[in-house]
Design a protein around this motif. Structure first.
Motif, PDB file in Angstrom:
ATOM      1  N   GLN A 279       0.837  -1.186   0.000  1.00  0.00           N
ATOM      2  CA  GLN A 279       0.000   0.000   0.000  1.00  0.00           C
ATOM      3  C   GLN A 279       0.878   1.244   0.000  1.00  0.00           C
ATOM      4  OE1 GLN A 279      -2.359   1.694   3.556  1.00  0.00           O
ATOM      5  NE2 GLN A 279      -3.820   0.346   2.529  1.00  0.00           N
ATOM      6  N   PHE A 280       0.558   2.185  -0.871  1.00  0.00           N
ATOM      7  CA  PHE A 280       1.290   3.441  -0.958  1.00  0.00           C
ATOM      8  C   PHE A 280       0.342   4.576  -0.580  1.00  0.00           C
ATOM      9  CE2 PHE A 280       3.315   0.508  -3.869  1.00  0.00           C
ATOM     10  CZ  PHE A 280       4.672   0.722  -3.672  1.00  0.00           C
ATOM     11  N   ILE A 281       0.652   5.291   0.478  1.00  0.00           N
ATOM     12  CA  ILE A 281      -0.190   6.393   0.920  1.00  0.00           C
ATOM     13  C   ILE A 281       0.182   7.653   0.138  1.00  0.00           C
ATOM     14  CG2 ILE A 281      -0.807   7.864   2.879  1.00  0.00           C
ATOM     15  CD1 ILE A 281      -0.311   5.477   4.689  1.00  0.00           C
ATOM     16  N   VAL A 282      -0.823   8.358  -0.335  1.00  0.00           N
ATOM     17  CA  VAL A 282      -0.601   9.629  -1.037  1.00  0.00           C
ATOM     18  C   VAL A 282      -0.497  10.714   0.034  1.00  0.00           C
ATOM     19  CG1 VAL A 282      -1.510  11.266  -2.714  1.00  0.00           C
ATOM     20  CG2 VAL A 282      -1.916   8.812  -3.024  1.00  0.00           C
ATOM     21  N   TYR A 283       0.729  11.143   0.307  1.00  0.00           N
ATOM     22  CA  TYR A 283       0.956  12.102   1.378  1.00  0.00           C
ATOM     23  C   TYR A 283       1.599  13.394   0.888  1.00  0.00           C
ATOM     24  CZ  TYR A 283       5.671  10.181   1.020  1.00  0.00           C
ATOM     25  OH  TYR A 283       6.882   9.762   0.541  1.00  0.00           O
ATOM     26  N   LYS A 284       1.988  13.436  -0.395  1.00  0.00           N
ATOM     27  CA  LYS A 284       2.702  14.596  -0.911  1.00  0.00           C
ATOM     28  C   LYS A 284       2.005  15.113  -2.162  1.00  0.00           C
ATOM     29  CE  LYS A 284       7.506  16.029  -1.702  1.00  0.00           C
ATOM     30  NZ  LYS A 284       8.900  15.568  -1.836  1.00  0.00           N
ATOM     31  N   ASN A 285       2.042  16.412  -2.375  1.00  0.00           N
ATOM     32  CA  ASN A 285       1.414  17.013  -3.543  1.00  0.00           C
ATOM     33  C   ASN A 285       2.469  17.739  -4.393  1.00  0.00           C
ATOM     34  OD1 ASN A 285      -0.623  17.864  -5.282  1.00  0.00           O
ATOM     35  ND2 ASN A 285      -1.047  19.714  -4.108  1.00  0.00           N
ATOM     36  N   PRO A 286       2.757  17.220  -5.623  1.00  0.00           N
ATOM     37  CA  PRO A 286       2.212  15.981  -6.190  1.00  0.00           C
ATOM     38  C   PRO A 286       2.990  14.757  -5.723  1.00  0.00           C
ATOM     39  CG  PRO A 286       3.628  17.020  -7.791  1.00  0.00           C
ATOM     40  CD  PRO A 286       3.611  17.949  -6.596  1.00  0.00           C
ATOM     41  N   THR A 287       2.360  13.591  -5.807  1.00  0.00           N
ATOM     42  CA  THR A 287       3.016  12.312  -5.573  1.00  0.00           C
ATOM     43  C   THR A 287       3.431  11.754  -6.928  1.00  0.00           C
ATOM     44  OG1 THR A 287       1.816  11.811  -3.540  1.00  0.00           O
ATOM     45  CG2 THR A 287       2.696   9.945  -4.765  1.00  0.00           C
ATOM     46  N   ILE A 288       4.730  11.641  -7.146  1.00  0.00           N
ATOM     47  CA  ILE A 288       5.256  11.214  -8.451  1.00  0.00           C
ATOM     48  C   ILE A 288       5.426   9.701  -8.476  1.00  0.00           C
ATOM     49  CG2 ILE A 288       7.092  11.519 -10.146  1.00  0.00           C
ATOM     50  CD1 ILE A 288       5.489  14.040  -9.575  1.00  0.00           C
ATOM     51  N   PRO A 307      11.058   7.478 -16.079  1.00  0.00           N
ATOM     52  CA  PRO A 307      11.524   7.959 -14.771  1.00  0.00           C
ATOM     53  C   PRO A 307      10.471   8.729 -13.977  1.00  0.00           C
ATOM     54  CG  PRO A 307      13.237   8.243 -16.403  1.00  0.00           C
ATOM     55  CD  PRO A 307      12.027   7.772 -17.153  1.00  0.00           C
ATOM     56  N   THR A 308       9.784   9.657 -14.621  1.00  0.00           N
ATOM     57  CA  THR A 308       8.635  10.323 -14.007  1.00  0.00           C
ATOM     58  C   THR A 308       7.452  10.060 -14.924  1.00  0.00           C
ATOM     59  OG1 THR A 308       9.267  12.413 -15.060  1.00  0.00           O
ATOM     60  CG2 THR A 308       9.953  12.084 -12.791  1.00  0.00           C
ATOM     61  N   HIS A 309       6.695   9.062 -14.599  1.00  0.00           N
ATOM     62  CA  HIS A 309       5.673   8.552 -15.509  1.00  0.00           C
ATOM     63  C   HIS A 309       4.310   9.213 -15.280  1.00  0.00           C
ATOM     64  CE1 HIS A 309       4.553   5.154 -18.283  1.00  0.00           C
ATOM     65  NE2 HIS A 309       3.339   5.569 -17.889  1.00  0.00           N
ATOM     66  N   ALA A 310       3.930   9.358 -14.028  1.00  0.00           N
ATOM     67  CA  ALA A 310       2.619   9.933 -13.707  1.00  0.00           C
ATOM     68  C   ALA A 310       2.712  10.679 -12.382  1.00  0.00           C
ATOM     69  CB  ALA A 310       1.547   8.844 -13.641  1.00  0.00           C
ATOM     70  N   ALA A 311       1.720  11.527 -12.148  1.00  0.00           N
ATOM     71  CA  ALA A 311       1.680  12.292 -10.906  1.00  0.00           C
ATOM     72  C   ALA A 311       0.248  12.330 -10.383  1.00  0.00           C
ATOM     73  CB  ALA A 311       2.202  13.709 -11.128  1.00  0.00           C
ATOM     74  N   GLU A 322      -2.244  12.480 -13.453  1.00  0.00           N
ATOM     75  CA  GLU A 322      -1.779  13.100 -14.696  1.00  0.00           C
ATOM     76  C   GLU A 322      -0.692  12.232 -15.317  1.00  0.00           C
ATOM     77  OE1 GLU A 322       0.471  17.196 -16.225  1.00  0.00           O
ATOM     78  OE2 GLU A 322       0.395  16.674 -14.097  1.00  0.00           O
ATOM     79  N   ASP A 323      -0.841  11.937 -16.588  1.00  0.00           N
ATOM     80  CA  ASP A 323       0.219  11.251 -17.325  1.00  0.00           C
ATOM     81  C   ASP A 323       1.245  12.286 -17.773  1.00  0.00           C
ATOM     82  OD1 ASP A 323       1.196   8.769 -18.840  1.00  0.00           O
ATOM     83  OD2 ASP A 323       1.099  10.302 -20.410  1.00  0.00           O
ATOM     84  N   MET A 324       2.524  12.002 -17.596  1.00  0.00           N
ATOM     85  CA  MET A 324       3.591  12.959 -17.895  1.00  0.00           C
ATOM     86  C   MET A 324       4.085  12.809 -19.330  1.00  0.00           C
ATOM     87  SD  MET A 324       3.538  14.251 -14.876  1.00  0.00           S
ATOM     88  CE  MET A 324       4.983  15.265 -14.603  1.00  0.00           C
ATOM     89  N   ASN A 325       3.141  12.817 -20.278  1.00  0.00           N
ATOM     90  CA  ASN A 325       3.462  12.729 -21.717  1.00  0.00           C
ATOM     91  C   ASN A 325       4.325  11.508 -22.024  1.00  0.00           C
ATOM     92  OD1 ASN A 325       2.096  15.171 -22.417  1.00  0.00           O
ATOM     93  ND2 ASN A 325       3.828  16.319 -21.563  1.00  0.00           N
ATOM     94  N   THR A 326       3.943  10.352 -21.517  1.00  0.00           N
ATOM     95  CA  THR A 326       4.728   9.136 -21.715  1.00  0.00           C
ATOM     96  C   THR A 326       4.281   8.407 -22.984  1.00  0.00           C
ATOM     97  OG1 THR A 326       3.193   7.829 -20.367  1.00  0.00           O
ATOM     98  CG2 THR A 326       5.041   8.878 -19.235  1.00  0.00           C
ATOM     99  N   SER A 327       5.173   7.578 -23.495  1.00  0.00           N
ATOM    100  CA  SER A 327       4.865   6.840 -24.726  1.00  0.00           C
ATOM    101  C   SER A 327       3.897   5.687 -24.470  1.00  0.00           C
ATOM    102  CB  SER A 327       6.157   6.309 -25.352  1.00  0.00           C
ATOM    103  OG  SER A 327       6.867   5.494 -24.428  1.00  0.00           O
ATOM    104  N   LYS A 336      -6.701   4.993 -21.606  1.00  0.00           N
ATOM    105  CA  LYS A 336      -5.610   5.944 -21.501  1.00  0.00           C
ATOM    106  C   LYS A 336      -6.162   7.320 -21.138  1.00  0.00           C
ATOM    107  CE  LYS A 336      -1.756   4.230 -24.269  1.00  0.00           C
ATOM    108  NZ  LYS A 336      -0.790   4.559 -25.346  1.00  0.00           N
ATOM    109  N   VAL A 337      -5.456   7.976 -20.218  1.00  0.00           N
ATOM    110  CA  VAL A 337      -5.906   9.297 -19.799  1.00  0.00           C
ATOM    111  C   VAL A 337      -4.725  10.259 -19.848  1.00  0.00           C
ATOM    112  CG1 VAL A 337      -7.692   8.340 -18.291  1.00  0.00           C
ATOM    113  CG2 VAL A 337      -5.438   8.855 -17.333  1.00  0.00           C
ATOM    114  N   ARG A 338      -5.059  11.513 -20.025  1.00  0.00           N
ATOM    115  CA  ARG A 338      -4.045  12.572 -19.936  1.00  0.00           C
ATOM    116  C   ARG A 338      -4.047  13.155 -18.532  1.00  0.00           C
ATOM    117  NH1 ARG A 338      -0.626  15.353 -19.001  1.00  0.00           N
ATOM    118  NH2 ARG A 338       0.262  17.128 -20.075  1.00  0.00           N
ATOM    119  N   ARG A 339      -5.219  13.511 -18.067  1.00  0.00           N
ATOM    120  CA  ARG A 339      -5.401  13.994 -16.697  1.00  0.00           C
ATOM    121  C   ARG A 339      -6.853  13.723 -16.313  1.00  0.00           C
ATOM    122  NH1 ARG A 339      -2.252  18.856 -13.975  1.00  0.00           N
ATOM    123  NH2 ARG A 339      -3.274  18.925 -11.937  1.00  0.00           N
TER     124      ARG A 339
END
Length: 369
Positions: A279-288, A307-311, A322-327, A336-339
């Motif tokens: 389990q990964f807790i979302v504690y930071k804004n943004p969580t990368i 390396p930085t895929h989504a946030a 948010e997808d970080m413009n990944t292939s 598939k989503v952009r944001r």
């Protein structure tokens, strides 16, 4: 009006139906945080080691026992009994504070295979816990100067001089030690939050460490009394100190994990991937999220993850990904989503890794007229 769905006998016999039902059952079990009837860990049961309260409790226990093992050979019970306890107190608080802080700080990173994060948070935890040990010794001196005279005036000098054979004197010692360990626990829990620059994580550690330290301090002298045959400084004293240290460290880690669990607002549960069940807790804004060890959620050994895929962003009324413009893209419920704003129970896929997103239900206020 929507058309009717027709299912014939051949459809029911299709093995894909069973596969789909099994997948839905697995996803449902992950959302609820429980296992299914197919067996442990295979169908959604979260591993015990991945529960924060458990692995932080073990981390605190290990740190405290290491501290005991390091200082015990240098202690002489006779000197402690004669009242030469300043050096002992200094060694005890410095070692327990520093090493419990180190282990609590680095444990989460170790479990997530993010050793850069483990090193960073562990070093910060060591330094802060070590500093907390110095403060604890200072606080102990102040408490003795303030509380002891008040306590002696209440319970009497005879009880205060012989705490191991007088209940009121014993309880005075317990209260003082609990206050000192509570202060030390505050610093022990701060390491991960400061190391990762998260105010919420630091606050959780502060509160959890304070509560755990206070509880561990309350138990320290009773454990010592029981194990060392009524408080005598015989050969059992080393064992009683080991148990006492372990109780303090384990309780501090346990309470840090419980506070973190109770105060979490949003989290991701990995349902497919190398850390399945984590389990990964979302504690930071943004969580990368990405394949870089610098990411808050580190996904390794998957070439399709950048390396930085989504946030994940915290927004006014919830969370969005948010997808970080990944292939290869970021998928939410297989699209598939952009944001996109996230809803409770959404499935997120990044590369070969899948998560179920969950968030705490918000109580809405309704005004009746």
């Amino acid at each position: 009006m929507a058309g009717k769905i027709r299912i014939n006998y051949d459809d029911l016999e299709d093995p894909k139906v069973d596969e789909t039902l099994a997948r839905l059952d697995e996803e449902s079990s992950f959302r609820k945080g429980i296992g299914t009837k197919t067996g442990p860990l295979e169908k959604g049961q979260v591993s015990l080691i991945h529960k924060s309260w458990f692995h932080l409790m073990i981390a605190g226990l290990i740190g405290a026992l290491i501290a005991w093992a390091l200082i015990e050979p240098y202690l002489e019970d006779v000197k402690i009994a004669q009242g030469e306890s300043t050096v002992f107190a200094l060694l005890m608080y410095l070692s327990v504070g520093g090493l419990v802080g180190l282990m609590v700080g680095c444990m989460e990173g170790i479990l997530a295979r993010n050793f850069l994060r483990a090193l960073k948070a562990g070093v910060v935890g060591l330094v802060i816990g070590f500093g907390g040990g110095f403060v604890a010794v200072f606080v102990a001196g102040i408490l003795i100067q303030i509380i002891v005279p008040i306590g002696v005036s209440i319970i009497g000098e005879e009880a205060a001089r012989d705490p191991m054979h007088n209940f009121s004197g014993f309880m005075l010692n317990v209260i003082i030690r609990s206050l000192i360990w509570a202060e030390l626990g505050m610093t022990v829990g701060l390491g991960p939050g400061i190391g990762l620059k998260s105010k919420k994580l630091a606050l959780n550690g502060f509160l959890g460490g304070m509560i755990g330290g206070a509880i561990g301090g309350l138990l320290f002298d009773p454990v010592y009394y029981v194990v060392s045959s009524g408080g005598t400084l015989e050969k059992e004293a080393a064992l009683s100190r080991a148990i006492g240290f372990g109780v303090v460290g384990a309780t501090a880690g346990l309470m840090i994990g419980l506070v973190e669990m109770l105060t979490k607002d949003a989290w991701l549960l990995m349902t497919a991937g190398l850390l399945k069940g984590k389990q990964f807790i979302v504690y930071k804004n943004p969580t990368i999220i990405g394949s870089s060890p610098k990411c808050e959620i580190y996904l390794f050994k998957d070439p399709s993850i950048e390396p930085t895929h989504a946030a994940i962003h915290i927004i006014r009324d919830g969370y969005e990904i948010e997808d970080m413009n990944t292939s290869s893209g970021t998928l939410v419920n297989r699209r598939k989503v952009r944001r996109q704003k996230l809803a409770n129970g959404d499935e997120i896929q990044i590369g070969e890794t899948k998560f179920i997103y969950s968030e705490k239900e918000k109580k809405s206020l309704s005004i009746q007229t």
